[in-house]
Design an enzyme around this catalytic site. Structure first.
Site, PDB file in Angstrom:
ATOM      1  N   GLU B  60       0.812  -1.213   0.000  1.00  0.00           N
ATOM      2  CA  GLU B  60       0.000   0.000   0.000  1.00  0.00           C
ATOM      3  C   GLU B  60       0.848   1.267   0.000  1.00  0.00           C
ATOM      4  O   GLU B  60       0.517   2.240  -0.675  1.00  0.00           O
ATOM      5  CB  GLU B  60      -0.949  -0.005   1.205  1.00  0.00           C
ATOM      6  CG  GLU B  60      -2.088  -1.013   1.109  1.00  0.00           C
ATOM      7  CD  GLU B  60      -1.659  -2.440   1.380  1.00  0.00           C
ATOM      8  OE1 GLU B  60      -0.507  -2.667   1.839  1.00  0.00           O
ATOM      9  OE2 GLU B  60      -2.466  -3.362   1.147  1.00  0.00           O
ATOM     10  N   HIS B 130     -11.036  -4.448  10.178  1.00  0.00           N
ATOM     11  CA  HIS B 130     -11.609  -4.477   8.830  1.00  0.00           C
ATOM     12  C   HIS B 130     -12.828  -3.570   8.723  1.00  0.00           C
ATOM     13  O   HIS B 130     -13.682  -3.778   7.871  1.00  0.00           O
ATOM     14  CB  HIS B 130     -11.998  -5.903   8.446  1.00  0.00           C
ATOM     15  CG  HIS B 130     -10.913  -6.626   7.691  1.00  0.00           C
ATOM     16  ND1 HIS B 130      -9.598  -6.237   7.714  1.00  0.00           N
ATOM     17  CD2 HIS B 130     -10.954  -7.707   6.867  1.00  0.00           C
ATOM     18  CE1 HIS B 130      -8.884  -7.064   6.950  1.00  0.00           C
ATOM     19  NE2 HIS B 130      -9.682  -7.947   6.423  1.00  0.00           N
TER      20      HIS B 130
END
Lengths: 339, 344
Positions: B60, B130
């Site tokens: 990322e 999440h």
């Protein structure tokens, strides 16, 4: 003392066959960078430059050797110790000096300081002081060049300390998977701030092997031999332009001054490296070595070298005066360019 | 106007922007999977092929730096994080570099107009790492624009706006919204960045809400109307820049403010709007501002805990009734069933 070739990577010395005008150009460019850095370091002691500054005195061979091998359209990203690359790529001298003085004529208009240099007119895209950013940035520009089918190359200069950062390996991996036209130039000056390489990496670490682990071809070179760097960069750039993907150059070199600031470490009684070690490396001065080669090849006389030196001193003197006369940024412009 | 899904609206905005600008490409984990980020990248892949819509390794931070490096030489990259939480790994590039690029080079290094899309998870036990909602952490930093479309028209409109914007934009998309439907113009109509929308007019109380909570606030306002409460709902759409004028005008009109956000209170968006009202509309306030946010703990997994962790339309409506002193209300549970059955 930390010595060149302390690891068993094969190293190609300079061939001695560099065209005379290039050899002269390498020397004069280094001389100009050296003089600029030494002058700035001296002036920095006046405490009028209010920006943390990482001087690259001693490391000119890497910046000049690589940048002279580039084509004008190629782009460069660099790190906190960035003046050498900025000037070697052709960045405006006034832009650099005025930036350190925080003036409107600075390359970043006094908003960036020493570690945020840019001169897009010569492909010096930007310097950034957070380790590893420039590696990803260069890989990103290389991605864009490849998408456009261009033969342009992106270069990232980074120190061996940056090889401690994870983002470097993400970037190596991506560049290799996609065979991107990027030249990765690691300036190994053996210390990250004051931490020696051996306290940060396993013993016997060879940085070239880090790149090879990602199937990136790597070469180690004496970074204080500008001709060797130039020729190694040419070899790497030829492979990149032939579509072979990223190339890694490890250039061993040495920083003469403290990590950040204008002083010698011994002036501040720092002990992370000895004065003897520093002085031994100063004997390996890349500028002097290149000068000796010019004399040996009959490409210059001592009087000629002295004249070139006077030229860069005169230029710098004039630029410093111009920078100090440059206007301060107007406080009403504080919010310009936020979005 | 036809009704389409939020995911279809995202897709349509992306495709129309890519038609206009050949410099746009889309990358990130799973963007070229058949699932195509809830279907929002599938059509772009079909139309423009793998040279402009392509997968990425799990990296990322480097990927964001790579996008910035591509943007610096003229591209307009879109990065997608299927999970908001992974974007934390990219904060160095987003905050230290993208947000400051234009400013710290004095405008002389150009701009790096990347677009970062990230999905906020919820439900089916997505749990602590999440399901986070990162708008406040990103909006803190000058230089980034942060938008949260709640309705399909803005999903398309803000995508279009982000892809012509002169600086980096983060689009936070709530996973509970992808299947919601609404009217969306077929032509490319951008939603201005930095403009909130009054999505329901009212006179008794203002509910300022973000993303999925705007959807919940509208539902709450409809239920409150049955109780004779006239609630005005402001969908902020942009977290930064924040449309202070629209929020303050509404607060001055109703004199009461609830802020409903998809994240936590402390140093969060709901606190920001409460502070705004206190500083600039204090004389209009008839009651203390009420913040509605996540319970002050990480997101739990077990269904019984999830139920008390997340505020919803019921929480908002009941808070409004308390604020208005309506102890006579018989309002019960109004939350809609969550049909999401995972796993993703």
């Amino acid at each position: 003392m930390r010595a060149i070739s302390s690891f068993p990577d094969p190293e190609q010395p300079a061939t001695g066959r560099i065209p005379p005008e290039v050899e002269v150009g390498l020397y004069r460019n280094m001389l100009r960078v050296r003089n600029a850095e030494e002058t700035l370091a001296a002036l920095y002691r006046e405490k009028e430059m209010r920006t943390p500054t990482h001087f690259g005195v001693g490391q000119e061979g890497v910046a000049v050797g690589v940048c002279e091998a580039l084509l004008p359209g190629d782009v460069v990203y660099t790190h906190h110790r960035c003046h050498t690359h900025y000037l070697a790529k052709g960045g405006s001298l006034l832009g650099l000096v005025a930036e350190l003085y925080g003036r409107e004529d600075g390359c970043s208009r006094g908003r960036g300081g020493s570690v945020h240099l840019t001169d897009r007119s010569v492909g010096l895209m930007g310097s950034s002081p957070i380790l590893g950013q420039g590696v990803a940035l260069a890989v990103g520009s290389a991605l864009a060049f490849k998408m456009d089918g261009a033969s342009t190359v992106a270069v990232s200069f980074f120190g061996e300390g940056t090889c401690d950062e994870g983002v470097v390996y993400e970037s190596f991996n991506y560049a290799s998977v996609n065979k991107l036209p990027v030249l990765l130039v690691c300036e190994n000056n053996f210390y990250a701030t004051e931490s020696p390489l051996e306290t940060r990496q396993p013993s016997g670490t060879r940085l070239c092997d880090r790149a090879r682990a990602f199937q990136i071809s790597a070469e180690k070179v004496d970074g204080n031999d500008v001709a060797a760097v130039y020729e190694a960069a040419q070899r790497a750039l030829a492979r990149i332009r032939a579509g072979e993907g990223p190339q890694f150059l490890e250039c061993e070199t040495y920083r003469w001054l403290e990590h950040v600031g204008p002083m010698f470490d011994h002036e501040l009684a720092r002990t992370y490296r000895t004065r003897e070690e520093v002085e031994a490396w100063m004997q390996r001065c890349p500028v002097k070595r290149a000068g000796h080669r010019l004399l040996a090849r009959g490409l210059a006389t001592q009087a000629g070298l002295d004249e070139w030196r006077r030229e860069v001193v005169d230029e710098m003197t004039a630029v410093v005066a111009q920078a100090k006369a440059s206007p301060w940024p107007d406080p009403s412009t504080l919010f310009e360019n936020v979005y | 106007m036809r009704n389409i899904k939020y995911s279809e609206a995202l897709s349509e905005g992306l495709v129309q922007a890519m038609e206009r600008d050949p410099g746009i490409f889309v990358t990130g984990i799973a963007v070229d999977y058949p699932s195509g980020i809830f279907g929002s990248t599938t059509e772009a892949l079909r139309r423009f092929g793998p040279k402009r819509v392509f997968d990425a390794p799990a990296m990322e931070n480097a990927l964001t730096g790579i996008a910035i490096g591509a943007a610096a030489v003229g591209k307009r990259p879109v990065i997608v994080h299927p999970r908001n939480d992974f974007m934390f790994l990219a904060y160095d590039m987003m905050i230290n570099l993208a947000a400051k690029w234009k400013y710290m080079y004095g405008g002389n290094a150009g701009s790096v107009p990347i677009v970062v899309r990230a999905v906020i998870g919820k439900g089916w036990g997505q749990g602590a790492s999440h399901s986070q909602s990162l708008q406040s952490t990103l909006a803190h930093f000058p230089g980034l624009s942060v938008v949260m479309p709640a309705f399909p028209a803005d999903a398309k409109g803000l995508t279009l706006a982000a892809l012509t914007h002169g600086s980096p934009v983060v689009i936070l998309e709530h996973r509970s919204l992808y299947d919601t439907t609404g009217p969306v113009p077929e032509e490319a109509v951008a939603t201005p960045i930095g403009k909130a929308a009054v999505i329901r007019e009212g006179t008794d109380i203002t509910i300022v809400a973000t993303s999925f909570m705007a959807y919940e606030a509208l539902h709450a306002a409809q239920a409150l109307a049955d109780d004779g409460v006239s609630a005005e709902v402001v969908d902020v759409r942009s977290i930064r820049p924040l449309d202070e004028a629209t929020i303050l005008a509404s607060v001055r009109k109703t004199g009461r403010l609830i802020v409903a956000d998809t994240s936590w209170e402390l140093c969060g968006f709901s606190s920001e709007v409460a502070a705004l009202a206190a500083e600039k509309a204090f004389e209009s306030l008839k009651a203390p501002v009420r913040r509605i946010a996540l319970a002050d703990c990480p997101a739990p997994v077990s269904h019984t805990l999830e139920k008390v962790f997340y505020p919803g339309a019921t929480t908002i409506a009941k808070a409004a009734l308390v604020m208005l002193g309506r102890r006579d209300s018989r309002l019960g549970e109004i939350d809609r069933a969550d049909h999401f059955k995972g796993p993703y």
